[in-house]
Enzyme design. Structure first.
Site, PDB file in Angstrom:
ATOM      1  N   HIS A 446       0.819  -1.209   0.000  1.00  0.00           N
ATOM      2  CA  HIS A 446       0.000   0.000   0.000  1.00  0.00           C
ATOM      3  C   HIS A 446       0.853   1.260   0.000  1.00  0.00           C
ATOM      4  O   HIS A 446       0.494   2.268  -0.625  1.00  0.00           O
ATOM      5  CB  HIS A 446      -0.938  -0.010   1.208  1.00  0.00           C
ATOM      6  CG  HIS A 446      -2.146  -0.868   0.994  1.00  0.00           C
ATOM      7  ND1 HIS A 446      -2.732  -1.605   1.991  1.00  0.00           N
ATOM      8  CD2 HIS A 446      -2.877  -1.117  -0.120  1.00  0.00           C
ATOM      9  CE1 HIS A 446      -3.766  -2.268   1.511  1.00  0.00           C
ATOM     10  NE2 HIS A 446      -3.878  -1.984   0.234  1.00  0.00           N
ATOM     11  N   GLU A 683     -16.698   1.258 -26.520  1.00  0.00           N
ATOM     12  CA  GLU A 683     -15.716   0.377 -25.874  1.00  0.00           C
ATOM     13  C   GLU A 683     -15.522  -0.919 -26.644  1.00  0.00           C
ATOM     14  O   GLU A 683     -14.739  -1.776 -26.212  1.00  0.00           O
ATOM     15  CB  GLU A 683     -16.181   0.039 -24.453  1.00  0.00           C
ATOM     16  CG  GLU A 683     -16.407   1.271 -23.583  1.00  0.00           C
ATOM     17  CD  GLU A 683     -17.231   0.947 -22.358  1.00  0.00           C
ATOM     18  OE1 GLU A 683     -16.635   0.532 -21.352  1.00  0.00           O
ATOM     19  OE2 GLU A 683     -18.467   1.096 -22.414  1.00  0.00           O
ATOM     20  N   ASP A 706     -11.049  -0.656 -22.343  1.00  0.00           N
ATOM     21  CA  ASP A 706     -11.807  -1.823 -22.792  1.00  0.00           C
ATOM     22  C   ASP A 706     -11.712  -2.007 -24.303  1.00  0.00           C
ATOM     23  O   ASP A 706     -11.622  -3.137 -24.795  1.00  0.00           O
ATOM     24  CB  ASP A 706     -13.277  -1.697 -22.373  1.00  0.00           C
ATOM     25  CG  ASP A 706     -13.532  -2.237 -20.970  1.00  0.00           C
ATOM     26  OD1 ASP A 706     -12.705  -3.029 -20.490  1.00  0.00           O
ATOM     27  OD2 ASP A 706     -14.550  -1.868 -20.374  1.00  0.00           O
ATOM     28  N   CYS A 753     -11.783   8.994 -23.090  1.00  0.00           N
ATOM     29  CA  CYS A 753     -11.713   9.047 -21.631  1.00  0.00           C
ATOM     30  C   CYS A 753     -10.942   7.861 -21.053  1.00  0.00           C
ATOM     31  O   CYS A 753     -10.931   7.647 -19.846  1.00  0.00           O
ATOM     32  CB  CYS A 753     -13.116   9.100 -21.017  1.00  0.00           C
ATOM     33  SG  CYS A 753     -14.185   7.715 -21.460  1.00  0.00           S
TER      34      CYS A 753
END
Length: 821
Positions: A446, A683, A706, A753
């Site tokens: 993390h 996509e 995608d 995007c």
């Protein structure tokens, strides 16, 4: 009613004005969705037990408590409205689940001023939950104190007894295919899913069984990708709980790669350090050496130590709830550890044996850490640092000390440590931190993710030799090359300094111009927007120079919860983001969840290929109730002139037209006459239908993440092939070209995007393909605008055509480098 009281008299749990439940300005309470009740507008900050009872639950944030009365009825006392957002600030619980309390005992203390400042309202609903009981109220609208009787609860029939017979046991064998098995985040998702079920559920691996609600227990089980496990439940809803959990596991435990914070590909040399966050830095060494604080072995009595542990847990939970963005995501995993039932049980046993709360907690976490290390799984062992972090934070809360214990940094510090905890990183002065090198740790920890997000170069697993580098020594940290030079020569220092200075000056120039609208050198307007997932993201984007939001991911509102958000909750979030953006455009993507992002309140059969299944707009049309609520919330929250709505996974006009009908109906019902743009997200190979789609859709925006994986048949979550994914592959670029042409033919705009929009190298190619809007990560905006301002359309079109004719993505990148050189 043998052995159980039929009626119980309730005294006022707070001092304040007694009011009807309908007066609560929240339909969940006012419309009795949770049950019958009453409300008190408090004038003192104490919640007391209204009758003899057993404590069932205390909210981690301390704002609510539920009780089981002597006749079996269950009562919820919820202090104020929307007080959960305070994260525990202003609340002090005085009881814990399982406590037996008498009428008048103090349950919760709260600061009236602090809570009133942050809450929607202070009025406190008191609700009778469940069936089989009647509530009769005394006269309302008068000032009451906790001694005053206000209501009576009578059992109408013997309370139903849950049938936990053997006939209600259920188990399934399932294979875990999540890339990294069951680590911290999947364990937290499992615990979250099971909150909506009452059946005890266990997970068994190789004969070892653990409580499925225990994050630490699951980590200690060491479940890896490919392991087969048994999911076993006992109780009235065992089948539903087990099937829901199996569906979550078969869908990959929600471990789809996130575009928001892509982890850098780790550079793993034969010997020496590993890159956790890229970059180059020169600085002075600061050695971080932190020893565990001493804790008292013996306690001051079981009751006192249990209460101290509960208060410390509430304090740490509240502190963890206050984060934003990536820090909040990591804090969620830490909160799951804090709430782990097996950790709490192990600590409780130690307290019962006479130990102090601090000693008990350290003992419990040490045992859990050892169990995780015993798995031998390197990825799971990276989570031990999170466990140690929670241990230190809780002990600090118990002892009143500082958990982070980090040094004051001189300018341009290279911090060296055995390992670094997330809380320590967040406590550092990052303006003075040039780089980090740890002897241990891993590239997916993390703290590594935090460093990468903050743009701070970091090396991990460098070995213990780095701990011997002298304090104050000047070193070069080359995270790109996975090395640390502890004795650089004068010429090397000079060369690296020049490289760093040039990059810093470039960033400064970029930021200085970031808030101006973006136009190419020939005057062509290109909009530079930002991808967002929260109001905090919106503020960061505006500060970075974003001209609008090109993608608001709304699924963050729907994931990891027991029920879908209602219209009011959605409206509040969307309105806050719209306000933060001022009058900048806001493109809201409708719900994009499905088989690859499962939620417990949308049960779906397991899908062999969830990325190709019931997801995006397909799910929304299968559940029009969810779509209608979301559309109403968007329309009410975002002004029409600012609002643009985008539909994910559109493959032809039929789905688009169905949503258009729904949108027009909601606009009419709300009396909205102004046009509201409704666009599509491209996509898939539906890019070849862009001309047809653009004839009706108001805009087209390409999700290249995608689109690329579908076009190239590469699973971006599969480490074996993910290196092949590149949105600049000529096959992907030819599809983008079709979108640009289709949009231009019908006078629409086309945007991108996906992740490639953040890459300045891709900008001239995308613009040459007809893209006029790029939606990037906030951190990329300044540089992206600077690059676009140097371009002219003729050269971009020429480059784009040559890129579409190239043989490979590598060849395309070489072409682009030549243009931007």
């Amino acid at each position: 009613m043998s052995g159980m009281m039929a009626s119980v008299t309730l005294r006022a749990p707070l001092t304040g004005w007694l009011a009807p439940i309908e007066s609560v300005p929240d339909p969940v309470f006012a419309e009795r969705m949770m049950g019958e009740g009453f409300a008190i507008d408090p004038i003192e900050g104490e919640v007391r037990a209204p009758a003899d009872a057993t404590v069932l639950t205390v909210a981690p944030t301390g704002h609510s408590v539920s009780l089981r009365l002597a006749n079996g009825a269950e009562l919820l006392i919820h202090v104020g409205l929307e007080t959960v957002t305070l994260g525990g600030r202003g609340f002090t619980p005085h009881v814990k689940p399982g406590d037996v309390v008498a009428a008048g005992d103090l349950l919760i203390g709260f600061d009236l001023d602090a809570v009133a400042e942050g809450a929607k309202a202070l009025i406190t609903p008191v609700v009778l939950a469940g069936e089989g009981y009647a509530l009769s109220l005394e006269p309302l609208d008068w000032l009451v104190g906790w001694q005053d009787g206000v209501a009576r609860i009578t059992a109408l029939a013997p309370p139903a007894v849950k049938d936990d017979s053997e006939g209600n046991s259920h188990e399934r064998v399932v294979r875990v295919d999540a890339p990294h098995g069951i680590h911290a985040r999947p364990a937290a998702r499992i615990a979250a899913l099971l909150r909506s079920f009452v059946a005890p559920v266990s997970i068994v691996r190789d004969g070892k069984s653990v409580n499925a609600r225990s994050t630490v227990g699951l980590l200690g089980l060491g479940v890896s990708c490919g392991d087969e496990i048994i999911v076993r439940g006992e109780g009235s809803d065992a089948r539903a709980a087990v099937e829901a959990l199996v569906a979550l596991i078969e869908a990959g435990l929600g471990e789809e790669a996130k575009a928001d914070h892509p982890a850098p590909a780790p550079v793993v040399p034969q010997h020496g350090p590993v890159t956790a966050a890229p970059g180059l830095a020169i600085g002075q060494v600061v050695q971080l050496r932190v020893a565990d604080v001493d804790v008292p072995r013996d306690g001051q009595g079981g009751a006192a130590e249990h209460a101290a542990l509960a208060r410390a847990m509430a304090t740490v939970d509240a502190e963890l709830s206050a984060g934003h963005g990536l820090a909040a995501e990591i804090a969620a995993a830490h909160r799951a550890l804090l709430a782990d039932p097996e950790l709490a049980e192990a600590a409780g046993h130690q307290i019962d044996a006479g130990r102090s709360a601090a000693f008990a907690w350290r003992h419990a976490t040490a045992q859990a850490a050892e169990a995780i290390r015993a798995t031998g799984d390197p990825l799971l062992m990276e989570r031990v640092a999170d466990l140690i972090d929670i241990e230190r934070q809780l002990i600090a809360a118990l002892l009143g000390t500082d958990a982070s214990a980090v040094p004051t940094l001189p300018p341009q510090s290279i911090l060296i440590a055995e390992d670094l905890l997330p809380s320590q990183f967040l406590a550092l002065d990052r303006d003075r931190l040039a780089g980090i090198c740890t002897a241990a740790g891993g590239p997916t920890s993390h703290v590594a993710i935090l460093a990468a997000s903050a743009g701070i170069p970091m090396l991990v697993a460098a070995g213990r030799d780095v701990l011997a580098i002298a304090e104050g020594r000047t070193v070069i940290l080359d995270a790109d090359g996975a090395r640390i030079d502890a004795d650089p020569g004068v010429n090397t220092l000079s060369e690296v300094s020049e490289r760093i200075a040039a990059a810093r000056e470039q960033r400064s120039r970029d930021r200085a111009q970031a808030h101006a609208d973006c136009c190419m050198a020939d005057g062509t307007r290109i909009e530079i927007f930002a991808n967002l997932g929260s109001q905090a993201d919106a503020a960061a984007a505006v500060a970075a120079g974003a001209e609008g939001c090109g993608l608001l991911r709304t699924e963050f509102l729907f994931l990891e919860r027991a029920a879908a958000p209602d219209e009011a909750e959605q409206r509040e979030i969307y309105s806050g983001i719209a306000t933060t953006l001022s009058d900048r455009p806001l493109i809201v993507r409708t719900l994009d969840i499905g088989g690859d992002k499962p939620v417990p309140y949308l049960p779906m059969a397991a899908e062999e290929n969830p990325a190709l299944g019931l997801r995006g707009v397909r799910l929304s049309l299968a559940r029009p109730d969810l779509m209608q609520v979301q559309l109403r919330a968007i329309l009410r929250a975002v002004p029409a002139g600012q609002c643009r709505i985008m539909l994910p996974m559109i493959v032809d006009l039929s789905d688009y037209r169905a949503v258009r009908v729904m949108l027009d109906a909601e606009k009419a019902a709300l009396g909205i006459d102004a046009p509201v743009s409704l666009g599509v997200m491209i996509e898939t190979a539906a890019a070849m239908l862009a001309d047809m789609l653009a004839a009706e859709a108001d805009f087209l925006s390409i999700g290249t993440n995608d689109l690329t994986q579908y076009t190239l048949a590469v699973d971006r979550g599969n480490a074996a092939v993910s290196h092949r994914i590149d949105a600049l592959h000529p096959a992907v670029l030819r599809l983008i070209r079709e979108v640009g042409r289709g949009a231009q033919r019908h006078g629409r705009w086309a945007g991108v995007c996906g992740g490639v929009a953040s890459d300045p190298l891709a900008a001239p190619i995308l613009i040459g393909l007809g893209i006029t809007e790029l939606s990037a990560t906030p951190a990329a905006i300044a540089r992206l605008k600077a690059v676009v301002r140097t371009l002219d359309m003729g050269r971009c079109i020429d480059l784009a055509e040559r890129a579409c004719a190239a043989e490979s993505a590598a060849a395309v990148r070489d072409m682009a480098q030549g243009v931007l050189a």
